[in-house]
Write a protein that holds these residues in place. Sequence first.
Motif, PDB file in Angstrom:
ATOM      1  N   LEU A 426       0.793  -1.295  -0.021  1.00 37.41           N
ATOM      2  CA  LEU A 426       0.097  -0.226   0.188  1.00 37.41           C
ATOM      3  C   LEU A 426       0.963   1.224   0.030  1.00 37.41           C
ATOM      4  N   LEU A 427       0.789   1.992  -1.011  1.00 32.62           N
ATOM      5  CA  LEU A 427       1.575   3.087  -1.199  1.00 32.62           C
ATOM      6  C   LEU A 427       0.504   4.502  -0.929  1.00 32.62           C
ATOM      7  N   SER A 428       0.947   5.095   0.341  1.00 40.72           N
ATOM      8  CA  SER A 428       0.121   6.083   0.806  1.00 40.72           C
ATOM      9  C   SER A 428       0.987   7.530   0.603  1.00 40.72           C
ATOM     10  N   VAL A 429       0.545   8.561   0.246  1.00 43.68           N
ATOM     11  CA  VAL A 429       1.107   9.957  -0.005  1.00 43.68           C
ATOM     12  C   VAL A 429       0.398  11.180   0.210  1.00 43.68           C
ATOM     13  N   LYS A 430       1.076  12.143   0.716  1.00 49.02           N
ATOM     14  CA  LYS A 430       0.847  13.546   1.071  1.00 49.02           C
ATOM     15  C   LYS A 430       1.522  14.220   0.213  1.00 49.02           C
ATOM     16  N   ALA A 431       1.067  15.362  -0.322  1.00 48.68           N
ATOM     17  CA  ALA A 431       2.025  16.540  -0.624  1.00 48.68           C
ATOM     18  C   ALA A 431       1.531  17.727   0.190  1.00 48.68           C
ATOM     19  N   PHE A 432       2.679  18.477   0.630  1.00 50.76           N
ATOM     20  CA  PHE A 432       2.617  19.687   1.254  1.00 50.76           C
ATOM     21  C   PHE A 432       3.252  20.895   0.834  1.00 50.76           C
ATOM     22  N   ASP A 433       2.401  21.926   0.837  1.00 47.70           N
ATOM     23  CA  ASP A 433       2.830  23.233   0.000  1.00 47.70           C
ATOM     24  C   ASP A 433       3.983  23.582   1.060  1.00 47.70           C
ATOM     25  N   PHE A 441       6.820  15.969  -1.063  1.00 48.04           N
ATOM     26  CA  PHE A 441       6.011  14.888  -1.213  1.00 48.04           C
ATOM     27  C   PHE A 441       6.554  13.727  -0.157  1.00 48.04           C
ATOM     28  N   GLU A 442       5.592  13.299   0.705  1.00 48.12           N
ATOM     29  CA  GLU A 442       5.785  12.512   1.756  1.00 48.12           C
ATOM     30  C   GLU A 442       5.207  10.979   1.484  1.00 48.12           C
ATOM     31  N   TYR A 443       5.927   9.834   0.946  1.00 43.35           N
ATOM     32  CA  TYR A 443       5.701   8.812   0.806  1.00 43.35           C
ATOM     33  C   TYR A 443       5.558   7.661   1.811  1.00 43.35           C
ATOM     34  N   VAL A 444       4.577   6.880   2.068  1.00 44.92           N
ATOM     35  CA  VAL A 444       4.710   6.060   3.199  1.00 44.92           C
ATOM     36  C   VAL A 444       4.237   4.568   2.124  1.00 44.92           C
ATOM     37  N   LEU A 445       5.362   3.776   2.118  1.00 35.90           N
ATOM     38  CA  LEU A 445       5.084   2.340   1.562  1.00 35.90           C
ATOM     39  C   LEU A 445       4.938   1.452   2.741  1.00 35.90           C
ATOM     40  N   THR A 446       3.876   0.667   2.624  1.00 35.31           N
ATOM     41  CA  THR A 446       3.500  -0.657   3.507  1.00 35.31           C
ATOM     42  C   THR A 446       3.367  -1.689   2.828  1.00 35.31           C
ATOM     43  N   SER A 470      15.703  15.654   0.105  1.00 29.45           N
ATOM     44  CA  SER A 470      15.208  14.103  -0.016  1.00 29.45           C
ATOM     45  C   SER A 470      15.588  13.405   1.034  1.00 29.45           C
ATOM     46  N   GLY A 471      14.723  12.157   1.151  1.00 27.34           N
ATOM     47  CA  GLY A 471      15.481  11.462   2.390  1.00 27.34           C
ATOM     48  C   GLY A 471      14.686   9.875   2.409  1.00 27.34           C
ATOM     49  N   PHE A 472      15.192   9.207   3.313  1.00 27.45           N
ATOM     50  CA  PHE A 472      14.615   7.550   3.488  1.00 27.45           C
ATOM     51  C   PHE A 472      14.609   7.484   5.005  1.00 27.45           C
ATOM     52  N   TYR A 473      13.870   6.494   5.398  1.00 29.42           N
ATOM     53  CA  TYR A 473      13.616   6.149   6.896  1.00 29.42           C
ATOM     54  C   TYR A 473      12.853   4.935   6.560  1.00 29.42           C
ATOM     55  N   LYS A 474      13.518   4.025   7.565  1.00 28.01           N
ATOM     56  CA  LYS A 474      12.827   2.538   7.678  1.00 28.01           C
ATOM     57  C   LYS A 474      12.864   1.906   9.237  1.00 28.01           C
ATOM     58  N   TRP A 515       6.852  -8.032   4.979  1.00 25.50           N
ATOM     59  CA  TRP A 515       5.464  -7.770   5.260  1.00 25.50           C
ATOM     60  C   TRP A 515       5.362  -7.164   6.579  1.00 25.50           C
ATOM     61  N   GLY A 516       4.120  -6.529   6.702  1.00 24.84           N
ATOM     62  CA  GLY A 516       3.769  -5.894   8.147  1.00 24.84           C
ATOM     63  C   GLY A 516       4.863  -4.978   8.602  1.00 24.84           C
ATOM     64  N   THR A 517       5.581  -4.198   7.404  1.00 25.02           N
ATOM     65  CA  THR A 517       6.633  -3.103   7.716  1.00 25.02           C
ATOM     66  C   THR A 517       6.417  -1.958   6.802  1.00 25.02           C
ATOM     67  N   GLN A 518       6.714  -0.966   7.220  1.00 28.43           N
ATOM     68  CA  GLN A 518       6.508   0.483   6.227  1.00 28.43           C
ATOM     69  C   GLN A 518       7.864   1.040   6.247  1.00 28.43           C
ATOM     70  N   LEU A 519       7.932   1.858   5.229  1.00 30.45           N
ATOM     71  CA  LEU A 519       9.187   2.948   5.196  1.00 30.45           C
ATOM     72  C   LEU A 519       8.554   4.057   4.868  1.00 30.45           C
ATOM     73  N   ASN A 520       9.454   4.994   4.840  1.00 33.88           N
ATOM     74  CA  ASN A 520       9.289   6.508   4.301  1.00 33.88           C
ATOM     75  C   ASN A 520      10.252   7.054   3.222  1.00 33.88           C
ATOM     76  N   VAL A 521       9.918   7.790   2.399  1.00 32.12           N
ATOM     77  CA  VAL A 521      10.786   8.359   1.424  1.00 32.12           C
ATOM     78  C   VAL A 521      10.079   9.664   1.133  1.00 32.12           C
ATOM     79  N   TRP A 522      10.913  10.657   1.031  1.00 28.76           N
ATOM     80  CA  TRP A 522      10.238  12.183   0.774  1.00 28.76           C
ATOM     81  C   TRP A 522      11.335  12.999   0.015  1.00 28.76           C
ATOM     82  N   LEU A 523      10.506  13.880  -0.950  1.00 25.93           N
ATOM     83  CA  LEU A 523      11.159  14.696  -1.707  1.00 25.93           C
ATOM     84  C   LEU A 523      10.646  16.052  -1.595  1.00 25.93           C
ATOM     85  N   THR A 524      11.469  17.245  -1.702  1.00 26.01           N
ATOM     86  CA  THR A 524      11.015  18.428  -1.636  1.00 26.01           C
ATOM     87  C   THR A 524      11.559  18.989  -3.274  1.00 26.01           C
TER      88      THR A 524
END
Length: 619
Positions: A426-433, A441-446, A470-474, A515-524
Amino acid sequence: MRDVSKAGAGILGATACVFAASTALGAVQDTVNFTDAESTNRVGLSFNERIEVQVTGGYELDGIDFSGTLRALQSGTRGTHADAMITSPQGYGVIVDLGSNGTMSAGQTANASGTINDFNGLDPAGTWIFEFAESSVSFPTSDPDAIWDTITFEFNDGFVDPNDGDPDVTLCQLYDLRQFGRTGSVLGLSIATTSWNIGTKVLLWDDEPETFHPFIAMNLYRLDPNGRFMQIGQSWVKHGFFALSNQQCFDPAVGGCQGTNGTRLGIGCTDTYSSGLNASQGGLGPRYDINPWTGGWSFYGSVFDSVEGSAPSNNGIRRRLQVEENDINPALNSGAKWYYEGYYVCHDDVDVWNSAAWKPVSSISGSPGGTWNFNSSGSGTLPTWGFAVDAWFEAGATQTAVAEMQTVIAQEVPVVEFESPDGRSLLSVKAFDEGAGDTRFEYVLTNIDMDRQVGSITIPLDNDAVISDSGFYKVFHHDEPLNAKDGTPISNADWTFTRGDGFVRWETTDNPLRWGTQLNVWLTVDRTPVTDALATLGHYKSGPVSTVDGMTVGPEFVEAACPGDVDGNGATNTADITFAVSNLGAGAMGATGTPGDADGNGVTTTADITFIVSNLGCE
């Protein structure tokens, strides 16, 4: 009748055959016969009898009847036990106690028979693997020793289940997030979970070493004031055992609890694992042992099979839901919100989306180096069904997004339970001004139940876009040792960020998203958001396809202008030459916006015509 091939080292003289016994419903459909099947190793050690058998199938398997004659090869001082590991073409494996007899003398025989119902409902067509063993898991390898003179397995569709339908496990209760220990700054937590079968069929609930029992994962998340939703902790998985027949939740549409003998979770019934029981380290195993799509798990090679030996001894955190205390300290995370999640993985569950549930933490109190207390609603408050990332989309977020989306990404969409080749992410995303023309762009991949895991994520981005961040977190995983089931080294290293021609990508060679785990990537980036960007996930495990994709919110893709396109029609052609000729002499050196000025010096001259000619054909 036809010969059946063998794989591995079979014993001398062992033979097998398979034939279609009937095509009528309600009767035996396929039969497998073995003669002189013998093994000197017990369950849990390497086998020397492994036979592959092709089964015709084409029906729903509702039971396997077996019968045979076991003969002792030597006199023993212990009871004689005979077992088999039976694995279906889908990879489901079950350990079957074929016969348990008293002390036998050399040459003595005993008859055995029974029914195996663990494979209910699947089409048995394909290659089945039979691996014979003898003596139970706690007995030595040399005593006793026996051989099956004959043994027959009958595949049939005649088992009538009065509860024929679909089992559907969800969480009736989720509560009591609690600290059970610490090692340094890392806390060992656990959660109480109550399962509830709201389906129309009983749910398989065998105890290990049997394959089909539930696996309970526990996770912890934090939502930061900047809108970033992160997984900050995860546990190994609790292996369920003995389903109680309680009724802690009730829905008239489901009805009251229809109790069972404990090997199944009855319709309408609930079963609770307290936070203390879910914290019991001896019942927790790593996620990599489990296929989340099929619910498949094998005792062989698991932490329950092997003697741990030099493995670390249990301490306050081992195998439990681990989290750094700085990640839950309110004084260090002002304005943050926390959420905890329980997730049941079951082989025969019909709906994964209600197999997980979450609750918010209302408050956290404590001090560094001590015991932290987590307050949330009690057991009587039903949790929110679904995965905790859904909390990110609740009203009242600290920062308003200008665009958001959730997308299921899988090899086959829509994913069909029990039929699709693999599960989903499941790819969830929110874009913030962010102001000044920038968007974050904040992406959460589950990874929900994708067994092939994720090794990369790619987002389209045009070459002229300017990236300011840009960044990554897991979340940290704490498998022991840090390897996959096949021995591939696994790390906790950040994924590598790459900018290529028309894309950005985060990827790994040794830290996949399980499985059952998520990560974050982001990009401005200096682009506005669009809702038709195509995100691509790369599989970590090999298979028939290497990538899968789905629509998401992403940066607007701006095509680079063609050099020499002075008339602004998107292409460089003879019309641009005509336009430049008609404006020869216009402008002044250094001016901007001069008609026909192709080389950008502010004046339209014959040099601009030469520049246009050199770029003819750009579209």
